[in-house]
Design a protein around this motif. Structure first.
Motif, PDB file in Angstrom:
ATOM      1  N   ILE A  64       0.971  -1.180  -0.021  1.00  0.00           N
ATOM      2  CA  ILE A  64      -0.039  -0.035   0.020  1.00  0.00           C
ATOM      3  C   ILE A  64       0.954   1.241  -0.023  1.00  0.00           C
ATOM      4  CG2 ILE A  64      -1.676   1.377   1.265  1.00  0.00           C
ATOM      5  CD1 ILE A  64      -2.778  -1.198   2.102  1.00  0.00           C
ATOM      6  N   PHE A 118      -2.918   5.718  -1.400  1.00  0.00           N
ATOM      7  CA  PHE A 118      -4.052   5.211  -0.630  1.00  0.00           C
ATOM      8  C   PHE A 118      -5.023   6.247  -0.419  1.00  0.00           C
ATOM      9  CE2 PHE A 118      -5.879   3.890   3.604  1.00  0.00           C
ATOM     10  CZ  PHE A 118      -6.535   2.772   2.990  1.00  0.00           C
ATOM     11  N   VAL A 124      -2.606   0.644   8.649  1.00  0.00           N
ATOM     12  CA  VAL A 124      -2.335   0.601   7.161  1.00  0.00           C
ATOM     13  C   VAL A 124      -0.895   0.922   6.738  1.00  0.00           C
ATOM     14  CG1 VAL A 124      -2.855   1.654   4.856  1.00  0.00           C
ATOM     15  CG2 VAL A 124      -4.552   1.356   6.419  1.00  0.00           C
ATOM     16  N   VAL A 151       1.187   3.040   5.288  1.00  0.00           N
ATOM     17  CA  VAL A 151       1.470   3.241   3.994  1.00  0.00           C
ATOM     18  C   VAL A 151       3.039   3.264   3.795  1.00  0.00           C
ATOM     19  CG1 VAL A 151      -0.646   4.207   3.325  1.00  0.00           C
ATOM     20  CG2 VAL A 151       1.442   5.722   3.743  1.00  0.00           C
ATOM     21  N   HIS A 165     -11.609   0.051   2.864  1.00  0.00           N
ATOM     22  CA  HIS A 165     -10.784   1.021   2.120  1.00  0.00           C
ATOM     23  C   HIS A 165      -9.454   0.141   1.247  1.00  0.00           C
ATOM     24  CE1 HIS A 165     -12.788   4.388   3.074  1.00  0.00           C
ATOM     25  NE2 HIS A 165     -12.692   4.360   4.394  1.00  0.00           N
ATOM     26  N   VAL A 166      -9.172  -0.763   2.381  1.00  0.00           N
ATOM     27  CA  VAL A 166      -7.900  -1.430   1.861  1.00  0.00           C
ATOM     28  C   VAL A 166      -8.166  -2.393   0.672  1.00  0.00           C
ATOM     29  CG1 VAL A 166      -6.289  -3.178   2.473  1.00  0.00           C
ATOM     30  CG2 VAL A 166      -6.682  -1.227   4.063  1.00  0.00           C
ATOM     31  N   TYR A 211      -8.491  -0.338  -2.427  1.00  0.00           N
ATOM     32  CA  TYR A 211      -7.254  -0.071  -2.881  1.00  0.00           C
ATOM     33  C   TYR A 211      -6.669  -0.967  -3.775  1.00  0.00           C
ATOM     34  CZ  TYR A 211      -2.509   1.516  -2.901  1.00  0.00           C
ATOM     35  OH  TYR A 211      -1.217   1.645  -3.371  1.00  0.00           O
TER      36      TYR A 211
END
Length: 203
Positions: free
Chosen positions: A18, A22, A39, A41, A81-82, A85
């Motif tokens: 990610i 993102f 997350v 990133v 959301h992940v 993405y």
């Protein structure tokens, strides 16, 4: 004098799947601090990533043991959301996929042309429908060096998986390219020519 130069700048912590994109199209304040931490990133091309390596075309070699986690399980601990993405960024995010297929695709994005990728992945990559796009990408756009079937060896003592050790080069396969298929029933078989078949990749 130290035997080796400091490797501190070579060790990075972040989510290798990610990137900072993102948050594109979202206000950062929609994500609470705990979610941002989860997350984590990682931008491969940034100063905090591997900017010089990526500017030079990428890595010479990528090796690893990616997590074998189904996307349905991941979304129980990560937000939707992940999942969104992954669907947006990875062509291999297909149906009820497993994360290791995304590591195959990510490898092709961070490798130099003709760089080598090697990882231990479940043998499901060869047959299951969710890995079809991943297989297509490998067969059409990569030169597969070898597939070592280690299903007959207890590679992971605490996991009931049947792994392949897959190695490929980041280059289009020549029409007559052949790859090695190794059937290993013991560690010694991995280096034994009698357990190796030569297979035409185009077939």
């Amino acid at each position: 004098q130290p035997l080796l130069p400091s490797l501190a700048n070579n060790i990075k912590c972040g989510n290798s799947l990610i990137g900072s994109d993102f948050y594109n199209g979202h206000q950062l304040d929609l994500f609470d601090e705990q979610e941002q931490y989860k997350v984590n990133v990682f931008d491969w091309r940034s100063r905090d990533g591997f900017a010089e390596i990526m500017k030079d075309g990428g890595f010479d070699v990528v090796v690893g043991n990616p997590p074998y986690v189904n996307i349905r399980v991941l979304t129980q601990v990560q937000s939707e959301h992940v999942k969104d993405y992954f669907r947006r960024v990875y062509s291999c995010a297909y149906r009820g996929y497993d994360l290791y297929v995304l590591f195959v695709e990510r490898g092709s994005q961070i490798l130099k042309p003709h760089g080598l990728w090697g990882m231990i992945v479940p043998n499901k990559i060869a047959t299951l429908e969710y890995a079809a796009r991943c297989r297509e990408m490998l067969l059409k756009s990569k030169s597969i060096v070898s597939i070592a079937d280690t299903s007959g060896i207890r590679v992971f003592a605490d996991a009931s998986v049947y792994p392949y050790v897959l190695i490929w080069q980041n280059s289009l396969p020549l029409p007559n390219h052949r790859l090695a298929v190794i059937h290993a029933k013991s560690p010694d078989d991995l280096a034994n020519a009698t357990t190796t078949l030569s297979v035409d990749q185009a077939r």
